[in-house]
Design a protein around this motif. Structure first.
Motif, PDB file in Angstrom:
ATOM      1  N   ILE A  38       0.776  -1.408  -0.001  1.00 55.29           N
ATOM      2  CA  ILE A  38      -0.132   0.136  -0.097  1.00 55.29           C
ATOM      3  C   ILE A  38       1.031   1.278   0.106  1.00 55.29           C
ATOM      4  N   ALA A  39       0.271   2.300  -0.354  1.00 58.26           N
ATOM      5  CA  ALA A  39       1.220   3.540  -0.606  1.00 58.26           C
ATOM      6  C   ALA A  39       1.099   4.054   1.029  1.00 58.26           C
ATOM      7  N   GLY A  40       2.222   5.004   1.121  1.00 57.63           N
ATOM      8  CA  GLY A  40       2.467   5.477   2.430  1.00 57.63           C
ATOM      9  C   GLY A  40       3.583   4.961   3.103  1.00 57.63           C
ATOM     10  N   ASP A  41       3.880   5.547   4.398  1.00 52.59           N
ATOM     11  CA  ASP A  41       5.005   4.964   5.077  1.00 52.59           C
ATOM     12  C   ASP A  41       4.695   4.057   6.138  1.00 52.59           C
ATOM     13  N   GLU A  42       3.518   3.520   6.282  1.00 56.64           N
ATOM     14  CA  GLU A  42       3.220   2.530   7.361  1.00 56.64           C
ATOM     15  C   GLU A  42       4.033   1.526   7.184  1.00 56.64           C
ATOM     16  N   PRO A  43       4.904   0.961   8.488  1.00 57.21           N
ATOM     17  CA  PRO A  43       5.578  -0.082   8.380  1.00 57.21           C
ATOM     18  C   PRO A  43       4.820  -1.456   8.465  1.00 57.21           C
ATOM     19  N   THR A  44       5.472  -2.448   8.028  1.00 61.11           N
ATOM     20  CA  THR A  44       4.928  -3.613   8.068  1.00 61.11           C
ATOM     21  C   THR A  44       5.360  -4.672   9.086  1.00 61.11           C
ATOM     22  N   VAL A  45       4.462  -5.603   9.430  1.00 57.54           N
ATOM     23  CA  VAL A  45       4.827  -6.721  10.189  1.00 57.54           C
ATOM     24  C   VAL A  45       6.152  -7.335   9.891  1.00 57.54           C
ATOM     25  N   GLN A  46       6.309  -7.649   8.639  1.00 57.46           N
ATOM     26  CA  GLN A  46       7.482  -8.214   8.259  1.00 57.46           C
ATOM     27  C   GLN A  46       8.665  -7.373   8.553  1.00 57.46           C
ATOM     28  N   GLU A  47       8.804  -6.090   8.325  1.00 51.89           N
ATOM     29  CA  GLU A  47       9.901  -5.231   8.591  1.00 51.89           C
ATOM     30  C   GLU A  47      10.232  -5.010  10.122  1.00 51.89           C
ATOM     31  N   TYR A  48       9.420  -5.045  10.966  1.00 47.86           N
ATOM     32  CA  TYR A  48       9.469  -4.970  12.306  1.00 47.86           C
ATOM     33  C   TYR A  48      10.058  -6.264  12.692  1.00 47.86           C
ATOM     34  N   LEU A  49       9.661  -7.483  12.242  1.00 51.64           N
ATOM     35  CA  LEU A  49      10.408  -8.893  12.728  1.00 51.64           C
ATOM     36  C   LEU A  49      11.870  -8.899  11.969  1.00 51.64           C
ATOM     37  N   SER A  50      12.072  -8.432  10.877  1.00 53.69           N
ATOM     38  CA  SER A  50      13.392  -8.339  10.352  1.00 53.69           C
ATOM     39  C   SER A  50      14.290  -7.186  10.852  1.00 53.69           C
ATOM     40  N   GLN A  51      13.729  -6.342  11.515  1.00 50.35           N
ATOM     41  CA  GLN A  51      14.611  -5.342  12.328  1.00 50.35           C
ATOM     42  C   GLN A  51      14.888  -5.988  13.778  1.00 50.35           C
ATOM     43  N   GLY A  52      14.477  -6.885  14.147  1.00 49.67           N
ATOM     44  CA  GLY A  52      14.814  -7.517  15.456  1.00 49.67           C
ATOM     45  C   GLY A  52      13.804  -7.760  16.435  1.00 49.67           C
ATOM     46  N   ALA A  53      12.439  -7.184  16.157  1.00 48.76           N
ATOM     47  CA  ALA A  53      11.385  -7.349  17.094  1.00 48.76           C
ATOM     48  C   ALA A  53      11.272  -8.949  17.328  1.00 48.76           C
ATOM     49  N   ASP A  54      11.084  -9.279  18.569  1.00 47.35           N
ATOM     50  CA  ASP A  54      10.920 -10.623  19.127  1.00 47.35           C
ATOM     51  C   ASP A  54       9.601 -10.961  19.021  1.00 47.35           C
ATOM     52  N   LEU A  55       8.679 -10.107  19.142  1.00 50.52           N
ATOM     53  CA  LEU A  55       6.965 -10.419  19.323  1.00 50.52           C
ATOM     54  C   LEU A  55       6.560  -9.263  18.531  1.00 50.52           C
ATOM     55  N   VAL A  56       5.768  -9.284  17.451  1.00 53.35           N
ATOM     56  CA  VAL A  56       4.914  -8.235  16.850  1.00 53.35           C
ATOM     57  C   VAL A  56       3.491  -8.347  17.182  1.00 53.35           C
ATOM     58  N   THR A  57       2.731  -7.394  17.659  1.00 49.42           N
ATOM     59  CA  THR A  57       1.497  -7.549  17.718  1.00 49.42           C
ATOM     60  C   THR A  57       0.771  -6.569  16.756  1.00 49.42           C
ATOM     61  N   CYS A  58      -0.554  -6.924  16.164  1.00 50.44           N
ATOM     62  CA  CYS A  58      -1.413  -6.001  15.294  1.00 50.44           C
ATOM     63  C   CYS A  58      -2.635  -6.483  15.106  1.00 50.44           C
ATOM     64  N   SER A  59      -3.525  -5.592  14.461  1.00 53.92           N
ATOM     65  CA  SER A  59      -4.965  -6.001  14.278  1.00 53.92           C
ATOM     66  C   SER A  59      -5.206  -6.646  12.881  1.00 53.92           C
ATOM     67  N   GLY A  60      -6.333  -7.193  12.950  1.00 53.95           N
ATOM     68  CA  GLY A  60      -6.647  -7.913  11.451  1.00 53.95           C
ATOM     69  C   GLY A  60      -7.423  -7.219  10.673  1.00 53.95           C
ATOM     70  N   ASP A  61      -8.266  -6.017  11.467  1.00 55.28           N
ATOM     71  CA  ASP A  61      -9.324  -5.435  10.758  1.00 55.28           C
ATOM     72  C   ASP A  61      -9.024  -4.275  10.260  1.00 55.28           C
TER      73      ASP A  61
END
Length: 449
Positions: A265-288
């Motif tokens: 999608i357009a914009g600078d919103e980070p993705t779950v994949q990016e957070y994990l690749s940057q070293g986060a051990d656990l990422v939480t987010c919404s599905g809707d």
């Protein structure tokens, strides 16, 4: 002032309330509630005479009709806010709706067809989501706040989590991320200031050097600023820098991304994949939200941490129902098969301004309105996603001298627009092409009435 109100049985015997005996107790409750409301109004000096029995009975009948109609009912979102929280956020795809319908009856929710043994409701969804997100494992709960609560409780319950004051986000309806994180008993150790937090602040929290700490915090909590942005004299360590510090101190890094974007999608919103690749051990987010699926919460990360969350007692209380699992699985399949652009949210985001203007002009012609009723508009994603980002759009300005009154009538007819600049605007970006017929019917009914 006291009112001479009619007896309850007189009201219940009125023809407007004639019904089956099963409804009698519900009707009586509504009658008593309305009589109590009238007494309060009399005490406040708002009324001096009691309404007639006929008036009271018909009001009760009207109120009862409201609660006896299945809700929530479908509405057309013409606000220009794509993920309108009050209107249900992401509209679901046809495939997701079909999957929910199929799962609504008896289904293989926690049953292994081949062996006849009990299974897990996430048996098929877990590996698909894990592959999509680039995570070792994934767990699903009933919403994004639940995912954050479970993560902080399971991982940080004993010694708490360190959170920057600059990331103490308030979301809708007055709920605050820090309070949700602490709701399960995990202390939240605030560090830094509103505009500037440094790596040393987090290090102090992990070392147990903050006022009130008896020992170091169990984890670092990073919260994405999903519904506002900071500028000026600000500083915040990067996620990668925090990940390095967390690894050095042997503490996990929990990252709440909120909106749940999987990219594309357009914009600078980070993705779950990016957070994990940057070293986060656990990422939480919404599905809707940006995922475009049903209300759900995702926890993605290392197998050890996700497993710890899955085994926590809260996981049972927060688990999703069978229809949510089915809709989320259908949405995940769309991503896995390269069909994400067919999801309703992605379609709304992809329409060009020219396409929207052409649809608005065609709708105006269909209604017998001048093409001069078409307006340039700006739509937003909403739902706590992409703050400040707007998309050029096109809207129909309803020809009326009283836009507020017509907006009310349209809402009753199932259409929600927005009043702006003294006009009632119906933004085409949030109206699906297949909804245009129902929109035209509602507009004719209101305008011709």
């Amino acid at each position: 002032m006291s009112l001479r109100l009619p007896r309850v049985d007189r009201i219940l015997d009125h023809p407007a309330l004639a019904s089956s005996p099963a409804l009698r107790s519900i009707q009586k409750r509504h009658v008593n509630d309305l009589l109590a409301e009238l007494r309060r109004r009399a005490q406040a000096g708002e009324i001096s005479e009691a309404p007639e029995v006929d008036v009271i009975a018909r009001e009760v009948a009207a109120r009862l009709a409201e609660v006896m109609s299945p809700r929530p009912r479908a509405l057309i979102n013409a606000t220009g806010v794509l993920l309108h929280t009050n209107l249900g956020r992401a509209p679901l795809s046809r495939e997701a709706v079909a999957a929910m319908t199929a799962a609504a009856g008896t289904c293989e929710l926690e049953f292994e067809v081949e062996t006849g043994r009990r299974g897990s409701r996430l048996t098929w969804l877990r590996p698909l989501l894990a592959a999509l997100l680039g995570a070792e494992d994934v767990h699903v709960v009933n919403n994004g706040a639940a995912a954050l609560l479970l993560a902080c409780t399971a991982v940080g319950r004993a010694d708490g989590v360190v959170l920057s004051r600059g990331q103490m986000v308030e979301i809708g309806d007055g709920f605050r991320v820090a309070e949700m994180a602490a709701a399960g008993g995990a202390p939240v150790w605030e560090v830094g200031s509103t505009n500037r937090t440094h790596l040393a602040d987090y290090a102090a929290g992990l070392a147990g050097e903050l006022p009130g700490q008896s020992r170091g915090a169990a984890a670092i909590l990073w919260v994405h600023l999903s519904n506002f942005s900071q500028a000026g004299f600000v500083h915040q360590p990067t996620l990668a820098e925090l990940a390095a510090l967390a690894r050095e101190r042997g503490a996990p890094l929990i990252a709440d991304i909120g909106s749940g974007s999987l990219g594309g999608i357009a914009g600078d919103e980070p993705t779950v994949q990016e957070y994990l690749s940057q070293g986060a051990d656990l990422v939480t987010c919404s599905g809707d939200k940006l995922l475009g699926g049903p209300q759900a919460g995702l926890l993605a990360g290392t197998a050890a941490l996700v497993g710890k969350c899955r085994r926590h007692p809260l996981a049972r209380a927060l688990r999703p129902d069978k229809t949510t699992v089915a809709a989320l699985h259908a949405t995940a399949i769309a991503y896995a098969s390269g069909q994400a652009d067919t999801l309703p949210l992605r379609r709304m985001m992809a329409w060009s301004e020219g396409q929207l203007r052409a649809r608005a002009e065609a709708l105006a012609l269909r209604l017998g309105w001048s093409s001069g009723q078409v307006r340039a508009s700006e739509a937003t994603v909403g739902g706590g996603s992409l703050p400040g980002d707007v998309m050029a759009s096109a809207a129909l300005a309803v020809p009326t001298a009283d836009p507020t009154a017509i907006a009310t009538q349209l809402r009753r007819a199932g259409v929600v627009g927005r009043v702006s600049g003294g006009e009632l605007l119906l933004d085409l970006r949030t109206i699906a092409p297949e909804e245009e017929e129902a929109l035209a019917v509602a507009l004719r009914a209101v305008m011709d009435g």
